[in-house]
Structure formats: C-alpha cells, structure tokens
Design a protein around this motif. Structure first.
Motif, PDB file in Angstrom:
ATOM      1  N   PHE A  32       0.836  -1.201   0.000  1.00  0.00           N
ATOM      2  CA  PHE A  32       0.000   0.000   0.000  1.00  0.00           C
ATOM      3  C   PHE A  32       0.871   1.251   0.000  1.00  0.00           C
ATOM      4  O   PHE A  32       2.080   1.192   0.255  1.00  0.00           O
ATOM      5  CB  PHE A  32      -0.924   0.009   1.221  1.00  0.00           C
ATOM      6  CG  PHE A  32      -0.188  -0.026   2.540  1.00  0.00           C
ATOM      7  CD1 PHE A  32       0.206   1.142   3.170  1.00  0.00           C
ATOM      8  CD2 PHE A  32       0.109  -1.242   3.143  1.00  0.00           C
ATOM      9  CE1 PHE A  32       0.886   1.111   4.377  1.00  0.00           C
ATOM     10  CE2 PHE A  32       0.794  -1.287   4.358  1.00  0.00           C
ATOM     11  CZ  PHE A  32       1.182  -0.115   4.973  1.00  0.00           C
ATOM     12  N   THR A  33       0.231   2.381  -0.287  1.00  0.00           N
ATOM     13  CA  THR A  33       0.893   3.683  -0.184  1.00  0.00           C
ATOM     14  C   THR A  33       0.028   4.596   0.668  1.00  0.00           C
ATOM     15  O   THR A  33      -1.193   4.412   0.758  1.00  0.00           O
ATOM     16  CB  THR A  33       1.110   4.343  -1.559  1.00  0.00           C
ATOM     17  OG1 THR A  33      -0.165   4.635  -2.151  1.00  0.00           O
ATOM     18  CG2 THR A  33       1.912   3.431  -2.480  1.00  0.00           C
ATOM     19  N   ILE A  34       0.670   5.568   1.288  1.00  0.00           N
ATOM     20  CA  ILE A  34      -0.045   6.548   2.106  1.00  0.00           C
ATOM     21  C   ILE A  34       0.375   7.935   1.661  1.00  0.00           C
ATOM     22  O   ILE A  34       1.571   8.257   1.649  1.00  0.00           O
ATOM     23  CB  ILE A  34       0.289   6.397   3.603  1.00  0.00           C
ATOM     24  CG1 ILE A  34       0.081   4.954   4.064  1.00  0.00           C
ATOM     25  CG2 ILE A  34      -0.564   7.360   4.434  1.00  0.00           C
ATOM     26  CD1 ILE A  34       0.644   4.687   5.450  1.00  0.00           C
TER      27      ILE A  34
ATOM     28  N   ILE B  46       4.348   7.736   1.789  1.00  0.00           N
ATOM     29  CA  ILE B  46       4.946   6.543   2.367  1.00  0.00           C
ATOM     30  C   ILE B  46       4.591   5.402   1.426  1.00  0.00           C
ATOM     31  O   ILE B  46       3.416   5.071   1.252  1.00  0.00           O
ATOM     32  CB  ILE B  46       4.394   6.251   3.779  1.00  0.00           C
ATOM     33  CG1 ILE B  46       4.706   7.399   4.726  1.00  0.00           C
ATOM     34  CG2 ILE B  46       4.977   4.942   4.315  1.00  0.00           C
ATOM     35  CD1 ILE B  46       4.100   7.243   6.102  1.00  0.00           C
ATOM     36  N   ASP B  47       5.593   4.833   0.793  1.00  0.00           N
ATOM     37  CA  ASP B  47       5.352   3.805  -0.230  1.00  0.00           C
ATOM     38  C   ASP B  47       5.795   2.445   0.289  1.00  0.00           C
ATOM     39  O   ASP B  47       6.989   2.166   0.414  1.00  0.00           O
ATOM     40  CB  ASP B  47       6.108   4.154  -1.511  1.00  0.00           C
ATOM     41  CG  ASP B  47       5.618   3.338  -2.702  1.00  0.00           C
ATOM     42  OD1 ASP B  47       5.080   2.236  -2.487  1.00  0.00           O
ATOM     43  OD2 ASP B  47       5.776   3.813  -3.836  1.00  0.00           O
ATOM     44  N   MET B  48       4.831   1.592   0.588  1.00  0.00           N
ATOM     45  CA  MET B  48       5.091   0.237   1.072  1.00  0.00           C
ATOM     46  C   MET B  48       4.609  -0.786   0.051  1.00  0.00           C
ATOM     47  O   MET B  48       4.232  -1.899   0.399  1.00  0.00           O
ATOM     48  CB  MET B  48       4.380   0.012   2.411  1.00  0.00           C
ATOM     49  CG  MET B  48       4.760   1.004   3.489  1.00  0.00           C
ATOM     50  SD  MET B  48       6.491   0.868   3.992  1.00  0.00           S
ATOM     51  CE  MET B  48       6.446  -0.701   4.820  1.00  0.00           C
ATOM     52  N   SER B  49       4.627  -0.404  -1.211  1.00  0.00           N
ATOM     53  CA  SER B  49       4.089  -1.272  -2.257  1.00  0.00           C
ATOM     54  C   SER B  49       5.154  -2.167  -2.870  1.00  0.00           C
ATOM     55  O   SER B  49       6.347  -1.840  -2.869  1.00  0.00           O
ATOM     56  CB  SER B  49       3.447  -0.426  -3.358  1.00  0.00           C
ATOM     57  OG  SER B  49       4.443   0.309  -4.057  1.00  0.00           O
ATOM     58  N   VAL B  50       4.723  -3.291  -3.416  1.00  0.00           N
ATOM     59  CA  VAL B  50       5.620  -4.189  -4.134  1.00  0.00           C
ATOM     60  C   VAL B  50       6.094  -3.519  -5.416  1.00  0.00           C
ATOM     61  O   VAL B  50       7.222  -3.727  -5.861  1.00  0.00           O
ATOM     62  CB  VAL B  50       4.916  -5.528  -4.443  1.00  0.00           C
ATOM     63  CG1 VAL B  50       5.750  -6.375  -5.407  1.00  0.00           C
ATOM     64  CG2 VAL B  50       4.647  -6.292  -3.157  1.00  0.00           C
TER      65      VAL B  50
END
Length: 232
Positions: free
Chosen positions: A196-198, A208-212
């Motif tokens: 996901f991203t925030i 905040i980039d927590m993506s694959v």
C-alpha cells in the motif's frame, strides 16, 4: 426555494435561505469574491470561487454546531458527483434548473442530507456554479481540517485493507503530523501489485510507499534495467 442574489462586487447568502431551525442568529454573511483574504471563523478564505463557497458552508455549519454532520454530507456529495453522467447533468446549462432541483430533493431525501446542505446545492444551481462542486468539496475538506486540526491521508492498496490496519495507519500518520485527528480515505489501485501507499500533507505532498511496485522499481534500478518493465 433557495436563491442567490448577485451584484458586481459580492454574492450574498441570506440567512433566510436556511430552514427556520438552522438560520443564523442575526446578520446574513457575505462572500466577497473581490477580497480573497476575508476570514470565516478564523480560516483564511481561498481566492477561488470554490474556496469562497466552501468557507461559507463551513461557517454556517460551525454556527449551527453541525460541522461534522456537514462534512459527512460533503462526502456523500463527493461520491454522488464522481459519476460523470451525474456531474454532466448538473453542469449542463441547457437543462432546466427546476429539473436539477427535483433531483437534488430526491438526493437529499435518499441520502438524509441536512436542510442547509440541500439548500447549499440549490444555491449552486441558481448561481450556475454546480460545475465547481468538485473543487468546492476539496476546499471544504481543507477548511474542515483547519477548524478541527485534522490530517487527511489517502491509503491506496490492491485490495481493501482491514479496519484494524487502517487504524494503525491512522495512528502512524498522527504521530508523524501531530494532528489531533486523522481521516483516512481508501483507494483501490491494482498497479501497486501488493502492499500500500499513504499520501498525506498539503495536497498529498508526502508519501509513504510500502508497495511491491516500488520494490520492483528499486530492484530494476539496482540492476540498471532502465525502461525494461518487469512482468508480474
């Protein structure tokens, strides 16, 4: 029926446009389009027409202690006008305003909008400003956030995240910003692959980039693959 009186220098929103229980105590308030620095309850009014209308609606809501309920109304309106056919119907100047008011009445009843919110939409119809509704929604959110010390965050993910995960994200954004409140909006974005991203901050300026997807891009950069796209 709600109406909007227009002069060369100002738009006046009279208190009698509101239902009897929602009228302002004394004087009508005025939207000075020629004075972008005019304040409504301490909030600097935007120089745009959308900002003027949004600030005025927030001022009415605050005066009647219905700010949160009005914000909920605005969210309903945002979803409604996200439908292109709906937006085009109301923005079309050739359609009889009375037909538009009838649709607004139906929407107000089905969505349980507050009387002053429904009247506000009718004011936009009379003033031929419905085409600015999407901008008004955005500006209202800014005013609401300023009045309530709220930070808005948009969470994008491939699938809808669980409520407990969204609550954790909200707490993290609150720590980062120091805001009293955090409002989370969710967006489904298949291109992220997973994770996901925030986005938060002024106009979503912080990410905040927590993506694959980001991880794959970083791997591609490390391997110097340039424009080669990875198949997943």
């Amino acid at each position: 029926m709600a109406s909007l009186q227009q002069t060369p220098t100002a738009l006046s929103l009279q208190s009698n446009l509101l239902s009897p229980s929602l009228r302002l105590p004394k004087n009508p308030f005025i939207l000075k389009l020629s004075a972008p620095r005019r304040n409504f309850t301490g909030v600097k009014m935007s120089a745009t027409v959308a900002g003027s209308y949004a600030a005025a609606l927030a001022d009415v809501a605050k005066s009647n202690n219905t700010l949160d309920s009005t914000s909920a109304d605005i969210e309903k309106i945002e979803k409604f006008f996200a439908d292109k056919s709906v937006y085009d119907f109301f923005a079309n100047p050739t359609i009889d305003p009375e037909k538009k008011r009838q649709v607004i009445d139906e929407i107000s009843k089905s969505s349980a909008l507050q009387p002053h919110t429904a009247n506000f939409l009718n004011i936009l119809i009379d003033a031929k400003r419905v085409d600015a509704i999407k901008d008004i929604v955005k500006e209202f959110e800014k005013v609401y956030n300023s009045l309530t010390d709220t930070e808005s965050a948009v969470v994008s993910s491939v699938v809808q995240l669980e409520s407990e995960h969204l609550a954790q994200i909200a707490k993290q954004v609150q720590k980062l910003t120091g805001a009293k409140n955090v409002r989370i909006k969710t967006v489904i974005e298949p291109s992220l692959v997973a994770g996901f991203t925030i986005r938060y901050g002024n106009a979503g300026s912080k990410l905040i980039d927590m993506s694959v997807k980001k991880q794959l891009e970083e791997i591609a950069a490390e391997l110097d693959l340039g424009d080669i796209q990875l198949a997943v």
